[in-house]
Each structure stands twice: as C-alpha cells, then as structure tokens.
Motif scaffolding. Structure first.
Motif, PDB file in Angstrom:
ATOM      1  N   GLY A 148      -1.987 -14.255 -17.910  1.00 53.37           N
ATOM      2  CA  GLY A 148      -0.571 -13.998 -17.678  1.00 53.37           C
ATOM      3  C   GLY A 148       0.066 -13.115 -18.741  1.00 53.37           C
ATOM      4  N   PRO A 149      -0.200 -13.368 -20.019  1.00 57.45           N
ATOM      5  CA  PRO A 149       0.400 -12.515 -21.048  1.00 57.45           C
ATOM      6  C   PRO A 149      -0.100 -11.070 -21.019  1.00 57.45           C
ATOM      7  N   ILE A 150      -1.219 -10.824 -20.342  1.00 62.82           N
ATOM      8  CA  ILE A 150      -1.782  -9.472 -20.286  1.00 62.82           C
ATOM      9  C   ILE A 150      -1.294  -8.716 -19.054  1.00 62.82           C
ATOM     10  N   SER A 151      -1.445  -9.326 -17.889  1.00 60.18           N
ATOM     11  CA  SER A 151      -1.150  -8.614 -16.644  1.00 60.18           C
ATOM     12  C   SER A 151      -0.058  -9.267 -15.794  1.00 60.18           C
ATOM     13  N   GLY A 152       0.360 -10.469 -16.170  1.00 56.67           N
ATOM     14  CA  GLY A 152       1.296 -11.206 -15.342  1.00 56.67           C
ATOM     15  C   GLY A 152       0.601 -12.122 -14.359  1.00 56.67           C
ATOM     16  N   CYS A 153      -0.737 -12.028 -14.286  1.00 56.51           N
ATOM     17  CA  CYS A 153      -1.568 -12.875 -13.424  1.00 56.51           C
ATOM     18  C   CYS A 153      -1.109 -12.834 -11.970  1.00 56.51           C
ATOM     19  N   HIS A 154      -1.207 -11.654 -11.372  1.00 55.10           N
ATOM     20  CA  HIS A 154      -0.933 -11.555  -9.937  1.00 55.10           C
ATOM     21  C   HIS A 154      -2.109 -12.122  -9.143  1.00 55.10           C
ATOM     22  N   ILE A 155      -3.297 -11.647  -9.445  1.00 55.97           N
ATOM     23  CA  ILE A 155      -4.574 -11.990  -8.785  1.00 55.97           C
ATOM     24  C   ILE A 155      -4.427 -12.118  -7.266  1.00 55.97           C
ATOM     25  N   ASN A 156      -3.581 -11.275  -6.697  1.00 51.26           N
ATOM     26  CA  ASN A 156      -3.247 -11.358  -5.279  1.00 51.26           C
ATOM     27  C   ASN A 156      -2.524 -10.070  -4.880  1.00 51.26           C
ATOM     28  N   PRO A 157      -3.106  -9.250  -4.000  1.00 54.96           N
ATOM     29  CA  PRO A 157      -2.445  -8.007  -3.590  1.00 54.96           C
ATOM     30  C   PRO A 157      -1.068  -8.217  -2.974  1.00 54.96           C
ATOM     31  N   ALA A 158      -0.863  -9.331  -2.278  1.00 49.41           N
ATOM     32  CA  ALA A 158       0.448  -9.604  -1.686  1.00 49.41           C
ATOM     33  C   ALA A 158       1.507  -9.763  -2.771  1.00 49.41           C
ATOM     34  N   ILE A 159       1.139 -10.381  -3.880  1.00 50.58           N
ATOM     35  CA  ILE A 159       2.057 -10.520  -5.007  1.00 50.58           C
ATOM     36  C   ILE A 159       2.336  -9.166  -5.627  1.00 50.58           C
ATOM     37  N   THR A 160       1.302  -8.375  -5.834  1.00 54.53           N
ATOM     38  CA  THR A 160       1.470  -7.063  -6.449  1.00 54.53           C
ATOM     39  C   THR A 160       2.358  -6.167  -5.592  1.00 54.53           C
ATOM     40  N   ILE A 161       2.124  -6.147  -4.281  1.00 54.19           N
ATOM     41  CA  ILE A 161       2.949  -5.327  -3.383  1.00 54.19           C
ATOM     42  C   ILE A 161       4.387  -5.828  -3.380  1.00 54.19           C
ATOM     43  N   SER A 162       4.565  -7.141  -3.384  1.00 56.64           N
ATOM     44  CA  SER A 162       5.904  -7.717  -3.424  1.00 56.64           C
ATOM     45  C   SER A 162       6.622  -7.333  -4.719  1.00 56.64           C
ATOM     46  N   MET A 163       5.913  -7.385  -5.829  1.00 58.41           N
ATOM     47  CA  MET A 163       6.495  -6.984  -7.116  1.00 58.41           C
ATOM     48  C   MET A 163       6.844  -5.500  -7.129  1.00 58.41           C
ATOM     49  N   LEU A 164       6.025  -4.688  -6.462  1.00 55.72           N
ATOM     50  CA  LEU A 164       6.305  -3.260  -6.359  1.00 55.72           C
ATOM     51  C   LEU A 164       7.586  -3.031  -5.568  1.00 55.72           C
ATOM     52  N   VAL A 165       7.743  -3.719  -4.460  1.00 56.31           N
ATOM     53  CA  VAL A 165       8.952  -3.592  -3.643  1.00 56.31           C
ATOM     54  C   VAL A 165      10.180  -4.040  -4.426  1.00 56.31           C
ATOM     55  N   ALA A 166      10.014  -5.064  -5.255  1.00 55.49           N
ATOM     56  CA  ALA A 166      11.132  -5.579  -6.057  1.00 55.49           C
ATOM     57  C   ALA A 166      11.395  -4.738  -7.302  1.00 55.49           C
ATOM     58  N   GLY A 167      10.561  -3.728  -7.548  1.00 52.95           N
ATOM     59  CA  GLY A 167      10.751  -2.855  -8.697  1.00 52.95           C
ATOM     60  C   GLY A 167      10.314  -3.444 -10.011  1.00 52.95           C
ATOM     61  N   LYS A 168       9.387  -4.391  -9.976  1.00 59.60           N
ATOM     62  CA  LYS A 168       8.949  -5.061 -11.193  1.00 59.60           C
ATOM     63  C   LYS A 168       7.597  -4.564 -11.693  1.00 59.60           C
ATOM     64  N   ILE A 169       7.011  -3.589 -11.005  1.00 62.75           N
ATOM     65  CA  ILE A 169       5.754  -2.996 -11.446  1.00 62.75           C
ATOM     66  C   ILE A 169       5.738  -1.542 -10.990  1.00 62.75           C
ATOM     67  N   LYS A 170       5.106  -0.689 -11.769  1.00 62.81           N
ATOM     68  CA  LYS A 170       5.008   0.722 -11.416  1.00 62.81           C
ATOM     69  C   LYS A 170       3.916   0.924 -10.367  1.00 62.81           C
ATOM     70  N   ALA A 171       4.064   1.971  -9.570  1.00 65.82           N
ATOM     71  CA  ALA A 171       3.121   2.238  -8.483  1.00 65.82           C
ATOM     72  C   ALA A 171       1.704   2.428  -9.011  1.00 65.82           C
ATOM     73  N   GLY A 172       1.550   3.143 -10.126  1.00 65.28           N
ATOM     74  CA  GLY A 172       0.226   3.376 -10.692  1.00 65.28           C
ATOM     75  C   GLY A 172      -0.451   2.090 -11.109  1.00 65.28           C
ATOM     76  N   ASP A 173       0.316   1.214 -11.758  1.00 73.45           N
ATOM     77  CA  ASP A 173      -0.232  -0.090 -12.151  1.00 73.45           C
ATOM     78  C   ASP A 173      -0.584  -0.923 -10.924  1.00 73.45           C
TER      79      ASP A 173
END
Length: 230
Positions: free
Chosen positions: A56-81
């Motif tokens: 979690g302290p390194i990546s936020g511990c998404h370990i789930n593409p649905a979480i990553t895409i949701s975070m992208l939509v919410a503006g909490k992660i950059k597209a490249g990351d």
C-alpha cells in the motif's frame, strides 16, 4: 517501475492465496468442501489486508484493474501509471494461477475440469447455477460497493490506518454473498489468470468478469466525485 512491480506481487499473492484456498482447500465445481465458503471468503479478504499493509505505501495496493480504472476516472491516478498497473496486475494474476496449476498438478489423479483453479463462472454446472443477468448484476453491484468503501476509507476524512482492514473485510462480505453466484470476482485480473489455464467455459465466460467489475467501478467513481468527494 516500483509501483508496477508492487502491483504484480500483490495480484500474484491474491490469486495464489485466494484461488488456492478455493481450489485446494475449499470449494469445487459441485459445492463447498474443506474450509468452505467462510474460509474462502476470509482467504481473499485477508490476502487484501496483508497486501494493503505490504505494498500500500508503494502503489496504493490496487491489485485489481477495476480499482485502477475507477481511480483513473476519479482523477486519483495518472493514465501512464494506470496502464502500468493494469499490465502488472494481469501478469501477476497469470503467474499466480500458473504457480497454483503447478501445485495442483502434483496431486494424484489431478485433471483440469471446467472452471478449474478457482475460476469464476455461472450457469448450469457452476455452483448455484445462476443465470447471466444475476451474475452480471452481482459483479457490478458488489464492485460498486467495494469501490465506495475504498474511496471513502482512503479519502482525507477517512481513517487511513484502518483502511486496509476495512477494505479486506468488505471483500470478505462480498464473497459471502457472491460465491454461490459467480465464485466472486469483482476483479478482472483475478478472473483472467485462472481462466487462461482452465480454458473451456471459464475462458468463454471471462468477458462478464471484465466488463461488469469495470462498469461497477466507473459508477462508483462518478458517485464519489459527484457526491462524496470533499
């Protein structure tokens, strides 16, 4: 690179621990055995708790593409990351399922049946034999609730020290309801890894476990942005 590697290790662990508990110790295509539904639910939930405090302290511990895409939509992660995270998650899940396959292959008389290695599915022959509509609604709604917990517990007004535990326990609750319906995915990568090795119906039904969690995650992001974000 460190973030992507952390996501790979985290997703690898989730699949190995969770799907391993289901396929080795807990449940088969015909019903619960061994540690049963409760044990499998806690295996997935505890895997998330452990990884949340590990990576979690390194990546936020998404370990789930649905979480990553949701975070992208919410503006909490950059597209490249986000792209790096998603690739790492699918690779980690595939490696986790591969190791699980090697372990199970060492059992006497092991054969790869339908929905092997803890694969997700629905319909005739799979656990409760629920139909496609029920499977899609279950996966989309459960992912929505999962992301709602994640967004709010990790927000500025949330209790960050307890977020990992709350998220893990939410996943336990989700599994307690959804296992008889779909085996519980709410995570495209978690479904992808086992399906690649199991093939057959697990692979044919994979589309639902990619689409439904992403839909649920996007709706959760929009609700969070529109209502809950401070």
């Amino acid at each position: 690179m460190k973030k992507s590697l952390a996501e790979l290790i985290g997703t690898f662990s989730l699949v190995l621990f969770g799907c391993g508990a289901a396929s080795i110790s807990g449940i088969s295509s015909t019903g619960p055995a061994g540690i049963g539904l409760l044990g499998i639910s806690f295996a997935f939930g505890l895997a998330v708790v452990v990884m949340a405090y590990t990576i979690g302290p390194i990546s936020g511990c998404h370990i789930n593409p649905a979480i990553t895409i949701s975070m992208l939509v919410a503006g909490k992660i950059k597209a490249g990351d986000a792209v790096g995270y998603i690739i790492a998650q699918f690779v980690g899940a595939t490696l986790g399922a591969g190791v699980l396959y090697l372990i199970q292959g060492g059992a006497p008389g092991f054969t790869m049946g339908e929905w092997a290695l803890g694969s997700n599915g629905w319909g005739a022959g799979y656990l409760g034999a629920y139909n496609t509509t029920a499977a899609f609604i279950t996966e989309a709604v459960m992912t929505f609730l999962f992301l709602t917990v994640i967004f709010n517990t990790t927000s500025r007004i949330g209790n960050s020290t307890m977020a990992g535990l709350a998220i893990g326990l939410t996943l336990v609750l989700i599994h307690l309801v959804a296992i008889p319906v779909t085996g519980t995915s709410v995570n495209p990568a978690r479904s992808f890894g086992p399906a690649i090795f199991a093939g057959g119906l697990a692979l044919k039904q994979l589309w639902l476990f990619i689409v439904a969690p992403i839909v649920g995650g996007i709706v959760a992001a929009l609700v969070y942005k529109g209502i809950f974000e401070d």
